[in-house]
Design a protein around this motif. Structure first.
Motif, PDB file in Angstrom:
ATOM      1  N   GLY A 123       0.836  -1.207   0.000  1.00 27.12           N
ATOM      2  CA  GLY A 123       0.000   0.000   0.000  1.00 27.12           C
ATOM      3  C   GLY A 123       0.855   1.234   0.000  1.00 27.12           C
ATOM      4  N   ARG A 124       0.369   2.261   0.662  1.00 24.83           N
ATOM      5  CA  ARG A 124       1.063   3.545   0.642  1.00 24.83           C
ATOM      6  C   ARG A 124       2.137   3.592   1.724  1.00 24.83           C
ATOM      7  NH1 ARG A 124      -4.396   5.307  -0.443  1.00 24.83           N
ATOM      8  NH2 ARG A 124      -4.544   6.139  -2.556  1.00 24.83           N
ATOM      9  N   LEU A 125       3.239   2.938   1.487  1.00 20.01           N
ATOM     10  CA  LEU A 125       4.353   2.945   2.422  1.00 20.01           C
ATOM     11  C   LEU A 125       5.390   3.960   1.963  1.00 20.01           C
ATOM     12  CD1 LEU A 125       4.850  -0.885   3.032  1.00 20.01           C
ATOM     13  CD2 LEU A 125       3.887   0.779   4.625  1.00 20.01           C
ATOM     14  N   TRP A 126       5.822   4.820   2.892  1.00 23.28           N
ATOM     15  CA  TRP A 126       6.928   5.733   2.672  1.00 23.28           C
ATOM     16  C   TRP A 126       8.069   5.291   3.591  1.00 23.28           C
ATOM     17  CZ3 TRP A 126       4.224  11.244   2.875  1.00 23.28           C
ATOM     18  CH2 TRP A 126       3.284  11.309   1.840  1.00 23.28           C
ATOM     19  N   PHE A 127       9.259   5.840   3.348  1.00 23.77           N
ATOM     20  CA  PHE A 127      10.415   5.401   4.124  1.00 23.77           C
ATOM     21  C   PHE A 127      11.175   6.596   4.674  1.00 23.77           C
ATOM     22  CE2 PHE A 127      14.499   3.528   5.124  1.00 23.77           C
ATOM     23  CZ  PHE A 127      14.175   2.246   5.546  1.00 23.77           C
ATOM     24  N   GLN A 128      11.516   6.505   5.961  1.00 27.10           N
ATOM     25  CA  GLN A 128      12.325   7.531   6.618  1.00 27.10           C
ATOM     26  C   GLN A 128      13.769   7.066   6.627  1.00 27.10           C
ATOM     27  OE1 GLN A 128      13.609   6.728   9.983  1.00 27.10           O
ATOM     28  NE2 GLN A 128      14.903   8.551   9.914  1.00 27.10           N
ATOM     29  N   LEU A 129      14.666   7.898   6.121  1.00 29.60           N
ATOM     30  CA  LEU A 129      16.058   7.504   5.933  1.00 29.60           C
ATOM     31  C   LEU A 129      16.978   8.190   6.930  1.00 29.60           C
ATOM     32  CD1 LEU A 129      18.163   6.000   4.113  1.00 29.60           C
ATOM     33  CD2 LEU A 129      18.362   8.154   2.825  1.00 29.60           C
ATOM     34  N   TYR A 130      17.672   7.368   7.741  1.00 27.54           N
ATOM     35  CA  TYR A 130      18.878   7.816   8.414  1.00 27.54           C
ATOM     36  C   TYR A 130      20.027   7.471   7.477  1.00 27.54           C
ATOM     37  CZ  TYR A 130      16.579   8.562  12.941  1.00 27.54           C
ATOM     38  OH  TYR A 130      15.786   9.030  13.960  1.00 27.54           O
ATOM     39  N   LEU A 131      20.816   8.457   7.140  1.00 29.69           N
ATOM     40  CA  LEU A 131      21.828   8.286   6.107  1.00 29.69           C
ATOM     41  C   LEU A 131      22.890   7.273   6.524  1.00 29.69           C
ATOM     42  CD1 LEU A 131      21.887   9.808   3.381  1.00 29.69           C
ATOM     43  CD2 LEU A 131      23.734  11.192   4.321  1.00 29.69           C
ATOM     44  N   PRO A 132      23.130   6.233   5.725  1.00 28.48           N
ATOM     45  CA  PRO A 132      24.221   5.294   6.023  1.00 28.48           C
ATOM     46  C   PRO A 132      25.579   5.993   5.999  1.00 28.48           C
ATOM     47  CG  PRO A 132      22.684   4.355   4.438  1.00 28.48           C
ATOM     48  CD  PRO A 132      22.330   5.804   4.576  1.00 28.48           C
ATOM     49  N   ARG A 133      26.606   5.260   6.424  1.00 28.80           N
ATOM     50  CA  ARG A 133      27.928   5.868   6.585  1.00 28.80           C
ATOM     51  C   ARG A 133      28.614   6.167   5.250  1.00 28.80           C
ATOM     52  NH1 ARG A 133      29.720   5.593  11.820  1.00 28.80           N
ATOM     53  NH2 ARG A 133      28.573   4.219  13.222  1.00 28.80           N
ATOM     54  N   THR A 134      28.361   5.357   4.232  1.00 20.47           N
ATOM     55  CA  THR A 134      29.062   5.537   2.963  1.00 20.47           C
ATOM     56  C   THR A 134      28.087   5.727   1.823  1.00 20.47           C
ATOM     57  OG1 THR A 134      29.111   3.180   2.345  1.00 20.47           O
ATOM     58  CG2 THR A 134      30.865   3.983   3.823  1.00 20.47           C
ATOM     59  N   ARG A 135      28.589   6.282   0.716  1.00 25.10           N
ATOM     60  CA  ARG A 135      27.755   6.483  -0.462  1.00 25.10           C
ATOM     61  C   ARG A 135      27.303   5.140  -1.054  1.00 25.10           C
ATOM     62  NH1 ARG A 135      28.477  11.842  -2.564  1.00 25.10           N
ATOM     63  NH2 ARG A 135      28.243  13.169  -0.725  1.00 25.10           N
ATOM     64  N   ASP A 136      28.184   4.155  -1.018  1.00 22.51           N
ATOM     65  CA  ASP A 136      27.823   2.833  -1.544  1.00 22.51           C
ATOM     66  C   ASP A 136      26.685   2.215  -0.733  1.00 22.51           C
ATOM     67  OD1 ASP A 136      29.700   3.020  -3.534  1.00 22.51           O
ATOM     68  OD2 ASP A 136      31.216   1.786  -2.504  1.00 22.51           O
ATOM     69  N   GLU A 137      26.758   2.353   0.600  1.00 23.33           N
ATOM     70  CA  GLU A 137      25.691   1.828   1.448  1.00 23.33           C
ATOM     71  C   GLU A 137      24.378   2.559   1.183  1.00 23.33           C
ATOM     72  OE1 GLU A 137      27.841   0.300   5.514  1.00 23.33           O
ATOM     73  OE2 GLU A 137      27.728   2.469   5.186  1.00 23.33           O
ATOM     74  N   THR A 138      24.475   3.857   0.960  1.00 20.27           N
ATOM     75  CA  THR A 138      23.276   4.642   0.661  1.00 20.27           C
ATOM     76  C   THR A 138      22.629   4.155  -0.628  1.00 20.27           C
ATOM     77  OG1 THR A 138      24.157   6.595   1.791  1.00 20.27           O
ATOM     78  CG2 THR A 138      22.389   6.955   0.185  1.00 20.27           C
ATOM     79  N   ALA A 139      23.431   3.978  -1.665  1.00 22.91           N
ATOM     80  CA  ALA A 139      22.908   3.524  -2.951  1.00 22.91           C
ATOM     81  C   ALA A 139      22.254   2.148  -2.821  1.00 22.91           C
ATOM     82  CB  ALA A 139      24.022   3.496  -3.990  1.00 22.91           C
ATOM     83  N   ALA A 140      22.898   1.252  -2.067  1.00 20.92           N
ATOM     84  CA  ALA A 140      22.350  -0.089  -1.899  1.00 20.92           C
ATOM     85  C   ALA A 140      21.026  -0.055  -1.152  1.00 20.92           C
ATOM     86  CB  ALA A 140      23.354  -0.976  -1.168  1.00 20.92           C
ATOM     87  N   LEU A 141      20.957   0.754  -0.094  1.00 21.45           N
ATOM     88  CA  LEU A 141      19.726   0.839   0.690  1.00 21.45           C
ATOM     89  C   LEU A 141      18.594   1.451  -0.128  1.00 21.45           C
ATOM     90  CD1 LEU A 141      18.122   0.534   3.271  1.00 21.45           C
ATOM     91  CD2 LEU A 141      19.140   2.675   4.105  1.00 21.45           C
ATOM     92  N   LEU A 142      18.883   2.519  -0.861  1.00 27.98           N
ATOM     93  CA  LEU A 142      17.843   3.136  -1.677  1.00 27.98           C
ATOM     94  C   LEU A 142      17.348   2.174  -2.747  1.00 27.98           C
ATOM     95  CD1 LEU A 142      19.087   6.814  -2.131  1.00 27.98           C
ATOM     96  CD2 LEU A 142      17.464   5.895  -0.479  1.00 27.98           C
ATOM     97  N   GLY A 143      18.239   1.343  -3.271  1.00 25.35           N
ATOM     98  CA  GLY A 143      17.809   0.339  -4.228  1.00 25.35           C
ATOM     99  C   GLY A 143      16.837  -0.652  -3.615  1.00 25.35           C
ATOM    100  N   ARG A 144      17.111  -1.074  -2.383  1.00 25.41           N
ATOM    101  CA  ARG A 144      16.191  -1.978  -1.683  1.00 25.41           C
ATOM    102  C   ARG A 144      14.838  -1.317  -1.439  1.00 25.41           C
ATOM    103  NH1 ARG A 144      18.608  -3.556   3.796  1.00 25.41           N
ATOM    104  NH2 ARG A 144      16.582  -4.639   3.917  1.00 25.41           N
TER     105      ARG A 144
END
Length: 385
Positions: A123-144
Motif C-alpha cells: 500500500g502507501r508505504l513511505w520510508f524515513q532515511l537515516y543516512l548510512p555511513r558511505t555512499r555505496d551503502e546509501t545507494a544499496a539501501l535506496l535500491g532496496r
C-alpha cells in the motif's frame, strides 16, 4: 480498546500494560522536556473561528498528496520504539495503515526488514532515511527501498547525535540486558507485556524475519551512530531517488528556497517529538513560517504533539498538507497491537470529521487560515536566506 473514546484513553491503557521504564521510553523527551510539553500546549493558544451557514451535511476527509488521493490527511510517522511496545512492531503499524487507507512511513531503525513490512502490508508505504555511513551503502539501501515498493522517501536532518533523553538514562532499561534483575522485575510486574516481548523479540529467528533483538543492542546501535546530513548528502540522495523526496526535522523557513532548488519535494516540520534538542519551538508555532516560505514550491507536513482531531484541523488551517502522528499510535500498538493502531486512527478521524462540521468545512480544502486565530505570525526570512 473499543471502550476508548480519546487518544488519552488509549494512553492510559498502554500505561497500565507497559512497565514504567518502557512507557517512559515511548513518552519521554530530551533534557527538561520543555519542547515536548510545548508541542501539546501550543494548540491551546490557537482558537477556532467557525463559519456557519455552510452546508456540511456530508464531509470529505480525503486529500491529494504527491498526486495520490489519501483517505485522510492523518499519516503514521516513523518511530524507532515500536518493537518495545509490541512484538509485531512495524508489521502491525503497516497493517493498520493498510486497513485505514493511510500512509505509514517506516523508520530506518526497525525490528523487521523493510521488504517484509512491504510484503505484509502492500500500500502507501513511505520510508524515513537515516543516512548510512558511505555512499555505496546509501545507494544499496535506496535500491532496496525502491524495489520493495516504497513510494516516497524522507531524509531526517535533525539527528547528528542522539538526544539527551534523561528518562532513559535514569531508568537504565535500554543499557541493561533483558536478564538483569531489575529488568526481570519490571517484566514480572507486567506479565502480558513480558510474555509478548520474550515470545516476539527473544525467540529463535524465523526465516525471512527479524533478527534476534535486545534492548541493549538497540540502545548501543543508536547512541554510537551519527546521522549528520549535509547539503552535499542531500544532493547525492536526490540523484539516486526517483520518487518524491522530503526532509524531516525542519524548524525554520529560510531554508525552504534552497531545498526547493535542490529538488526536494516536501518538508516535515518536526522537532523529533521533543526528543532531540530541547528548547526549540513547538512545531505548530513554526508551521506558518515554513508554509509562507515554501510559497507553494514544497509540500509541507508537520508532526509533534497531536492528540486530537481538532489539533489536526488547526494545522491544516495553517497550511499543512498532512499531519504525522507518532506517540498516539504507539499507545494504540502497546494497548492492542494492530487493532489498537486502527482504533487510534479511527478516533482521530472521527474528531477531525466532527470538528470540520462544526467549523463549516465540508472538505479538507475548506480548512483555511480564516478559521483560526492566535497562531504565531510567520517570521521574516533572515537576510541572505
Amino acid at each position: 480498546m473499543r471502550s476508548a473514546v480519546t487518544v488519552e484513553d488509549v494512553r492510559r491503557i498502554a500505561r497500565r500494560r507497559l512497565p514504567r521504564p518502557v512507557f517512559d521510553t515511548l513518552e519521554g523527551g530530551a533534557g527538561d522536556e520543555v519542547s515536548l510539553r510545548a508541542n501539546e500546549s501550543a494548540f491551546a493558544r490557537i482558537e477556532f473561528r467557525p463559519r456557519p451557514l455552510t452546508d456540511v451535511t456530508t464531509r470529505d476527509l480525503s486529500t491529494v498528496v504527491f498526486g495520490e488521493r489519501l483517505s485522510s490527511p492523518i499519516l503514521l510517522a516513523p518511530t524507532g520504539a515500536s518493537r518495545i511496545a509490541h512484538s509485531a512492531a512495524e508489521l502491525a503499524v503497516a497493517g493498520a495503515a493498510a486497513r485505514t487507507d493511510t500512509v505509514y512511513m517506516q523508520s530506518t531503525v526497525a525490528a523487521f526488514p523493510l521488504e517484509q513490512v512491504a510484503r505484509a502490508a502492500p500500500g502507501r508505504l513511505w520510508f524515513q532515511l537515516y543516512l548510512p555511513r558511505t555512499r555505496d551503502e546509501t545507494a544499496a539501501l535506496l535500491g532496496r527501498i525502491e524495489m520493495a515498493g516504497y513510494r516516497a522517501l524522507s531524509v531526517t536532518i535533525d539527528t547528528p547525535v542522539f538526544g539527551n533523553r534523561e528518562r532513559d538514562a535514569r531508568s537504565r532499561l535500554l543499557s541493561r540486558t533483558p536478564w538483569h534483575p531489575q529488568t526481570l522485575a519490571h517484566g514480572l510486574a507486567r506479565p502480558a507485556w513480558a510474555m509478548d516481548f520474550v515470545r516476539g523479540n527473544l525467540g529463535p529467528r524465523r526465516p525471512g524475519g527479524r533478527s534476534r533483538f535486545t534492548l541493549t543492542q538497540t540502545r548501543q546501535s543508536i547512541m554510537t551512530s551519527s546521522f549528520s546530513v549535509t547539503w552535499e548528502d542531500l544532493d547525492h540522495v536526490r540523484g539516486l531517488w526517483k520518487g518524491p523526496l522530503m526532509v524531516k526535522g525542519l524548524l525554520r523557513g529560510d531554508e525552504c528556497g534552497r531545498l526547493a532548488d535542490a529538488g526536494v519535494d516536501g518538508v516535515i516540520v518536526s522537532n523529533h517529538g521533543g526528543r532531540q534538542l530541547d528548547g526549540v519551538p513547538a512545531t505548530v508555532d513554526v508551521l506558518p513560517e515554513v508554509v509562507a516560505a515554501a510559497a507553494g514550491r514544497l509540500v509541507v507536513f508537520v508532526d509533534g504533539g497531536f492528540r486530537r482531531g481538532a489539533d489536526v484541523a488547526k494545522a491544516l488551517c495553517l497550511g499543512a498538507s498532512g499531519v504525522f502522528v507518532g506517540r498516539p499510535y504507539l499507545y494504540g500498538l502497546a494497548a492492542g497491537g494492530e487493532d489498537g493502531v486502527v482504533r487510534v486512527v479511527e478516533l482521530l478521524r472521527s474528531e477531525l470529521d466532527r470538528t470540520m462540521a462544526l467549523l463549516g468545512a465540508a472538505t479538507v480544502a475548506d480548512l483555511e487560515a480564516g478559521l483560526v486565530t492566535g497562531a504565531r505570525a510567520p517570521r521574516a526570512p533572515a537576510q541572505g536566506g
